[in-house]
Write an enzyme that holds these catalytic residues in place. Structure first.
Site, PDB file in Angstrom:
ATOM      1  N   SER A  24       0.870  -1.279  -0.010  1.00 26.04           N
ATOM      2  CA  SER A  24       0.089  -0.075   0.147  1.00 26.04           C
ATOM      3  C   SER A  24       0.822   1.175  -0.002  1.00 26.04           C
ATOM      4  O   SER A  24       0.641   2.122  -0.647  1.00 26.04           O
ATOM      5  CB  SER A  24      -0.928  -0.078   1.246  1.00 26.04           C
ATOM      6  N   ARG A  28       1.691   4.385  -3.127  1.00 29.38           N
ATOM      7  CA  ARG A  28       1.408   5.692  -2.830  1.00 29.38           C
ATOM      8  C   ARG A  28       2.559   6.553  -2.773  1.00 29.38           C
ATOM      9  O   ARG A  28       2.321   7.633  -3.142  1.00 29.38           O
ATOM     10  CB  ARG A  28       0.528   5.809  -1.450  1.00 29.38           C
ATOM     11  N   GLN A 169      -9.351   2.334  -0.384  1.00 32.98           N
ATOM     12  CA  GLN A 169      -9.054   2.647  -1.816  1.00 32.98           C
ATOM     13  C   GLN A 169     -10.123   3.646  -2.476  1.00 32.98           C
ATOM     14  O   GLN A 169      -9.763   4.615  -2.939  1.00 32.98           O
ATOM     15  CB  GLN A 169      -9.311   1.569  -2.615  1.00 32.98           C
ATOM     16  N   ASP A 317      -7.048  -7.768   4.676  1.00 31.24           N
ATOM     17  CA  ASP A 317      -6.239  -8.436   3.934  1.00 31.24           C
ATOM     18  C   ASP A 317      -5.652  -9.821   4.329  1.00 31.24           C
ATOM     19  O   ASP A 317      -5.174 -10.792   4.015  1.00 31.24           O
ATOM     20  CB  ASP A 317      -5.093  -7.628   3.246  1.00 31.24           C
TER      21      ASP A 317
END
Length: 432
Positions: A24, A28, A169, A317
């Site tokens: 993640s 970014r 998201q 997750d």
């Protein structure tokens, strides 16, 4: 021909490892470094297939991204100098790339088309398109808002938006679009979701106000962006497989160094502690993205647990491998409020239950989660990742409970987030 991998690993697992950089945060960091004019260094990034799709797209927009040993060097002309792409921007299997860039490219007003692989084509984009259209984004999907997504120039306005689902998201797509608005945007969350976008905006000098369930952006926030160096901590979602492997394999003692323990992502640690697992954190660092070393030791007689609400969001997750962990508890465990699992790479409620049940475990899928009974590995039936990286790694960990090798189809899916997963698992076996 479908690839197959025979997993033949036995315990105990012992040793000290690091896991790849957080997926993640790597996404970014690439996006923000590309928007900022100048040079940014991203240390210890994850260079799996998903993050490479993000890199490839920004290269097409005119950003120079070089791999230099354990870092990425991003030399960007800045967002004002981005090129209009003359080909489809391929996002592969990456939902993060697809959804976040839907917001970012809408904000930039760059005419473009985002499209991914077959799996992405089945994942709903309406939850992202609805708020973006409220911001006056000119973005359309096909067949009830699936990819490809067609983006055309528009002028983005600010909105006050109540989130419909707890999704980082969706939140991040709105935040990236809002960078280019001359209005304020306010987002109200249903529940806490991972906050990497907010913390990394600040790291790249973008002003943003964030309280527990409320986020407020500043008009024309993109004008404040500056290049920055960023050190990516180890991915706690990848560490989760080794945490569970050590807990369920007799005599195991594993330490994982430099793991990100952002409180919006640390659900796996909370769950293991509630189940009575032997887990210790040390060498903790503080800051925007805190880290720690984690020591895990084999723990028999794990306690059953009900996982629901905020705990689900903080471990979304990791839930497939947590479900495996729950099969080793002394009573029945339940996962609730996990509808979000249905729109991952696969419907992870069904695939987790189906694949573990094939191996003899006892799981019942429900509309929003799983009921997990104490159960053991009974058969070495051939199982399948169904191209879902987290299902593939979960099944490899499950094989530690078998006395026979286990065959996993489409195991190469693990390269999406963890190239080198199996060699690292074997390293701990050899040290044990």
């Amino acid at each position: 021909m479908v690839s197959e991998q025979i997993i033949d690993i036995s315990g105990p697992l012992k040793g000290e490892i690091e896991v790849p950089g957080d997926k993640s945060m790597t996404h970014r960091a690439i996006m923000l470094a590309s928007l900022a004019e100048g040079t940014s260094n991203i240390y210890k990034p994850l260079l799996g297939e998903d993050c490479r799709r993000t890199m490839d797209i920004f290269r097409l927009l005119g950003v120079d991204i070089k791999e230099d040993e354990d870092k990425l060097v991003v030399n960007s002309p800045g967002y004002k100098a981005f090129k209009t792409p003359h080909q489809v921007l391929y996002t592969g299997n990456s939902g993060t790339t697809t959804r976040l860039l839907a917001g970012l490219l809408s904000g930039l007003g760059i005419e473009s088309v985002l499209s991914g692989d077959v799996s992405i084509g089945k994942r709903p984009m309406d939850r992202v398109l609805r708020p973006l259209k409220l911001m006056d984004a000119n973005i359309e999907g096909i067949e009830d808002n699936y990819t490809p997504l067609i983006i055309k120039p528009s002028v983005i306005k600010g909105i006050n938006y109540q989130m419909e689902v707890a999704s980082a998201q969706v939140k991040s797509a709105i935040l990236f679009a809002s960078l280019f608005s001359n209005d304020t945007t306010v987002i109200k969350e249903l529940d806490v979701s991972r906050n990497h976008t907010e913390t990394m905006f600040r790291h790249f000098n973008i002003p943003i106000e964030a309280e527990r369930l409320s986020i407020t952006t500043t008009p024309d926030a993109i004008q404040h962006i500056k290049p920055a160096d960023f050190h990516v901590p180890g991915d706690i979602s990848s560490a989760a497989f080794f945490i569970v492997a050590a807990l369920i394999t007799p005599e195991s003692d594993v330490t994982i160094h430099n793991v990100g323990i952002n409180p919006t992502r640390s659900g796996i640690i909370d769950i293991v502690e509630k189940m009575g697992g032997n887990i210790q954190l040390f060498n903790q660092t503080t800051g925007a993205e805190p880290t720690a070393s984690i020591r895990i030791q084999y723990t028999p007689m794990l306690q059953p647990i009900t996982i629901e609400g905020e705990l689900v969001t903080k471990a979304i997750d990791e839930l497939p491998v947590i479900a495996l962990l729950c099969t080793q508890a002394v009573g029945t465990s339940t996962i609730k409020d996990a509808e979000e699992l249905k729109v991952k790479e696969t419907n992870r409620i069904d695939t987790t239950a189906d694949m573990l049940n094939l191996l003899g475990f006892e799981l019942q899928p429900t509309n929003d989660g799983l009921i997990i009974h104490p159960s053991e590995f009974k058969t070495n039936a051939t199982v399948d990742s169904l191209t879902d990286h987290r299902i593939g790694m979960m099944l490899a960990v499950a094989s530690l409970l078998s006395s026979e090798p286990v065959k996993i189809k489409q195991f190469d899916a693990v390269n999406v987030s963890f190239p080198g997963f199996l060699p690292k698992l074997k390293l701990l076996e050899n040290e044990g």
